[in-house]
Design a protein around this motif. Structure first.
Motif, PDB file in Angstrom:
ATOM      1  N   ALA A  11      14.786  -1.374  21.588  1.00  0.00           N
ATOM      2  CA  ALA A  11      15.563  -0.661  22.596  1.00  0.00           C
ATOM      3  C   ALA A  11      14.616  -0.216  23.685  1.00  0.00           C
ATOM      4  N   ALA A  44      18.526   2.370  25.488  1.00  0.00           N
ATOM      5  CA  ALA A  44      18.483   3.679  24.812  1.00  0.00           C
ATOM      6  C   ALA A  44      18.828   4.795  25.801  1.00  0.00           C
ATOM      7  N   TYR A 130      13.924  13.352  19.350  1.00  0.00           N
ATOM      8  CA  TYR A 130      13.811  11.978  19.863  1.00  0.00           C
ATOM      9  C   TYR A 130      13.447  10.945  18.778  1.00  0.00           C
TER      10      TYR A 130
HETATM   11  N1  TRP Z   1      11.294   5.112  22.221  1.00  0.00           N
HETATM   12  C1  TRP Z   1      11.224   3.754  22.699  1.00  0.00           C
HETATM   13  C2  TRP Z   1      10.353   3.696  23.956  1.00  0.00           C
HETATM   14  O1  TRP Z   1      10.292   4.640  24.710  1.00  0.00           O
HETATM   15  C3  TRP Z   1      12.584   3.222  23.013  1.00  0.00           C
HETATM   16  C4  TRP Z   1      13.403   3.122  21.772  1.00  0.00           C
HETATM   17  C5  TRP Z   1      14.485   3.853  21.438  1.00  0.00           C
HETATM   18  C6  TRP Z   1      13.202   2.182  20.713  1.00  0.00           C
HETATM   19  N2  TRP Z   1      15.006   3.449  20.254  1.00  0.00           N
HETATM   20  C7  TRP Z   1      14.238   2.438  19.774  1.00  0.00           C
HETATM   21  C8  TRP Z   1      12.260   1.176  20.488  1.00  0.00           C
HETATM   22  C9  TRP Z   1      14.317   1.687  18.595  1.00  0.00           C
HETATM   23  C10 TRP Z   1      12.348   0.428  19.315  1.00  0.00           C
HETATM   24  C11 TRP Z   1      13.363   0.695  18.365  1.00  0.00           C
HETATM   25  O2  TRP Z   1       9.768   2.671  24.211  1.00  0.00           O
END
Ligand code: TRP
Length: 333
Positions: A11, A44, A130
């Motif tokens: 995401a 996301a 988060y």
């Molecule tokens: N936190 C990730 C980023 O900022 C984005 C993300 C949200 C994500 N949910 C996820 C990445 C699930 C991999 C799987 O890059």
């Protein structure tokens, strides 16, 4: 594992822009995986609410991101593409998993500490939560692999800890995901500070190439790229990070090796190298930009794709969530 396929999940937050670094380092690899895996990919959009967004701009950016991913070649008939906020199970599982995550665990995440320092006036609960929302994203789909950069590794480790904890307390419920480290996938650095990764949140737009930068902007940014003053076109990441970065970009977009690219520049200087990189990048991005310009105007098509994606995602997610609700002892609805 779902059916006979391993699941790969990723995401991206719809903030900043999608850069050439994201494309060459991540999306390009992602495209190659969609045949062998069940690949699920989300925007996301709940995650990025942890920092203040301008609502009208945010909505538009999220749509633009979605269109850009399609424009890069992510194929909705081969993968599941959707907005996180359209699948309510993400928020629902987050609540449950919150009850299996310790405050100390999320409080010591590097990203939480960094963002708390950066947004000291808005250290909200979401910021702390988060990584639990991220764990829910991944665990809902029984993902086997999650392609992550170093900055997200800690979050993935926490995801694994939560999954293992839950599985041990009840019975095997979640697949414990592994980080997916691409065999190849170029690491692209900032054009202005070549010691740092090309980042979409770089405050200096000259540091990155936005996937939808017009050709003249791309040419200008490469012209201004930071190099060094010895004038030699060789690959030496430590002593010549700027030139090495340009060589990596040129080799990656033209599907050649760095050595073969270097041989083109005997007796030539940085100006020629920069011009060649700019031309190659513009050429590489041309079809993507054409696709994007067409798609972004086609609201009906985009809506159809993301609704279909959300429906497919929700089908998988609701199966996992029901299992979880049952295991923790909630009365069946
Ligand atoms: N936190 C990730 C980023 O900022 C984005 C993300 C949200 C994500 N949910 C996820 C990445 C699930 C991999 C799987 O890059």
């Amino acid at each position: 594992m779902l059916g006979d396929k391993k699941v790969v999940y990723s995401a991206v937050q719809p903030t900043g822009c999608i850069t050439l670094g994201n494309f060459l380092g991540a999306i390009n690899n992602w495209l190659k995986m969609t045949d062998d895996f069940l690949s699920i990919f989300a925007i996301a959009d709940l995650h990025a609410l942890t920092v203040r967004q301008n609502p009208a701009e945010y909505r538009q950016r999220a749509m633009s991101f979605f269109a850009q991913y399609l424009a890069c070649g992510l194929d909705p008939s081969k993968s599941i593409l959707y907005f996180q906020s359209h699948v309510p199970q993400h928020a629902e599982l987050t609540w449950i998993l919150n009850c299996f995550t310790y405050v100390g665990e999320t409080g010591r995440m590097t990203q939480f500490k960094d963002k708390s320092a950066k947004h000291a006036d808005n250290i909200n609960m979401g910021l702390m939560d988060y990584p639990v929302l991220m764990a829910s994203d991944i665990l809902l789909y029984q993902a086997d692999y999650v392609p992550v950069g170093v900055d997200q590794k800690q979050h993935l480790e926490l995801t694994r800890d939560i999954a293992i904890r839950f599985n041990n307390l009840y019975s095997p419920t979640f697949t414990v995901p592994e980080p997916y480290i691409a065999k190849q996938g170029a690491k692209i650095f900032s054009l202005q500070q070549p010691g740092q990764k090309m980042s979409k949140s770089d405050p200096d737009p000259n540091g990155y190439i936005n996937l939808i930068d017009p050709p003249d902007v791309i040419a200008r940014k490469f012209k201004r790229a930071v190099t060094d003053c010895d004038g030699k076109i060789i690959f030496d990441e430590e002593n010549k990070p700027g030139v090495s970065n340009l060589l990596t970009i040129l080799a990656t977009v033209t599907d050649r090796t760095v050595d073969s690219v270097i041989s083109d520049f005997e007796g030539k200087g940085y100006a020629e190298l920069k011009q060649a990189v700019a031309d190659a990048v513009i050429e590489k991005l041309r079809p993507i930009q054409e696709n994007y310009n067409r798609l972004v105007k086609d609201k009906a098509y985009l809506t159809e794709v993301y609704k279909d994606g959300a429906q497919k995602a929700a089908k998988i997610a609701s199966r996992t969530l029901s299992k979880v609700y049952r295991k923790v002892g909630l009365v069946e609805g």
